[in-house]
Enzyme design. Structure first.
Site, PDB file in Angstrom:
ATOM      1  N   HIS A   1       1.139  -0.981   0.137  1.00 59.21           N
ATOM      2  CA  HIS A   1       0.164  -0.332   0.096  1.00 59.21           C
ATOM      3  C   HIS A   1       1.141   1.435  -0.045  1.00 59.21           C
ATOM      4  CE1 HIS A   1      -3.043   2.574   1.141  1.00 59.21           C
ATOM      5  NE2 HIS A   1      -4.079   1.821   1.921  1.00 59.21           N
TER       6      HIS A   1
ATOM      7  N   GLU B   1      -0.090   1.043  -5.482  1.00 58.93           N
ATOM      8  CA  GLU B   1      -0.802   0.071  -4.300  1.00 58.93           C
ATOM      9  C   GLU B   1      -0.212  -1.124  -5.293  1.00 58.93           C
ATOM     10  OE1 GLU B   1      -3.816   0.392  -1.346  1.00 58.93           O
ATOM     11  OE2 GLU B   1      -3.561   2.449  -1.889  1.00 58.93           O
TER      12      GLU B   1
END
Length: 278
Positions: free
Chosen positions: A156, A256
């Site tokens: 992330h 991400e």
């Protein structure tokens, strides 16, 4: 060897941080969450990652910024009783080994456990990070059980930008699902800029996405994924978050590398989610 000549452990508030400083690059990895906090290649001296100035380092709450590890699910769990993005980003991780070479410093880490509420698979999880001219991150999931198991996961990554209003992306195409619009499907814009809250799951398996930030470019190379997620909270949501400054959205962008559609692992099978930052 747990530590090499290029590595040391420092303490930041309530957490331990592995600091890596070699001839090619500098990086920091929080042992809380196996969470990469910094990467600066020495050929240009430019920090690639963004960490909130209001980030909380209490060893309880996931750190805002850097590279959170989302596993064994990404986003919301199908049951409301479990938090978003899994539980390993809230765990203590330990160093398995580190090694220096002409390519840089390779570090291997594992969480205290892969068992937790909301997931019943028997899985071994390993994070390997190579700090060199580029940053290579691999999240390896191995099914050590006797039946199939399914995971979602993500690296992330929060990238530092000078001004989100002057930033654009290239390398994405096809359809995306828009979380801000009830996951309706839209076409990826050919001129990919930002002027509002953005939370998009691109189902196109882009192998390379480039962040164009005025005079600089950051390339994000991905493997083992089925999606690229693009996120910026914009002003209203930034204001609502205790661990972000009101104007934090101006200097960050998440790109991400993710598995959002489910990765089935048969017994003994290993899945590798990889992101290279350069």
């Amino acid at each position: 060897m747990l530590l090499t000549n290029s590595t040391q452990i420092i303490t930041r508030k309530s957490i331990q941080v592995l600091q890596i400083d070699n001839a090619l690059g500098f990086a920091e990895i929080a042992l809380f969450g196996g969470h990469i906090l910094s990467f600066t290649p020495k050929h240009d001296g430019r920090e690639r990652l963004w960490v909130s100035e209001n980030a909380i380092y209490d060893g309880k709450k996931a750190i805002r910024g850097g590279v959170p590890i989302c596993w064994p699910w990404f986003g919301d769990h199908k049951s409301d009783e479990f938090g978003a993005h899994g539980y390993v980003r809230d765990q203590a991780w330990h160093i398995v080994q580190s090694q220096d070479s002409e390519l840089g410093t390779l570090v291997t880490l594992q969480p205290a456990t892969t068992q937790g509420p909301g997931f019943d698979g028997q899985t071994e999880l390993t994070l390997t990070v190579l700090v060199g001219k580029t940053l290579t991150i691999q999240l390896n999931s191995k099914n050590i059980g006797e039946t199939n198991t399914s995971i979602n996961c993500a690296l992330h990554t929060y990238f530092a930008v000078s001004d989100i209003n002057q930033t654009h992306l290239s390398g994405l195409q096809g359809k995306y699902l828009d979380k801000t619009r009830d996951f309706d499907s839209f076409d990826t814009p050919s001129n990919y800029q930002f002027n509002e809250e953005t939370d998009r799951v691109h189902l196109f398996k882009a192998s390379e996405v480039t962040i164009h930030d005025q005079q600089t470019e950051t390339s994000v190379l991905s493997e083992g994924h089925d999606s690229i997620v693009v996120w910026n909270p914009w002003q209203e949501k930034s204001i609502s978050m205790a661990d972000m400054a009101d104007d934090s959205y101006l200097t960050m962008l998440c790109v991400e590398t993710a598995v959002t559609q489910g990765q089935i692992l048969s017994p003994g099978q290993v899945h590798t989610l990889q992101q290279i930052i350069r």
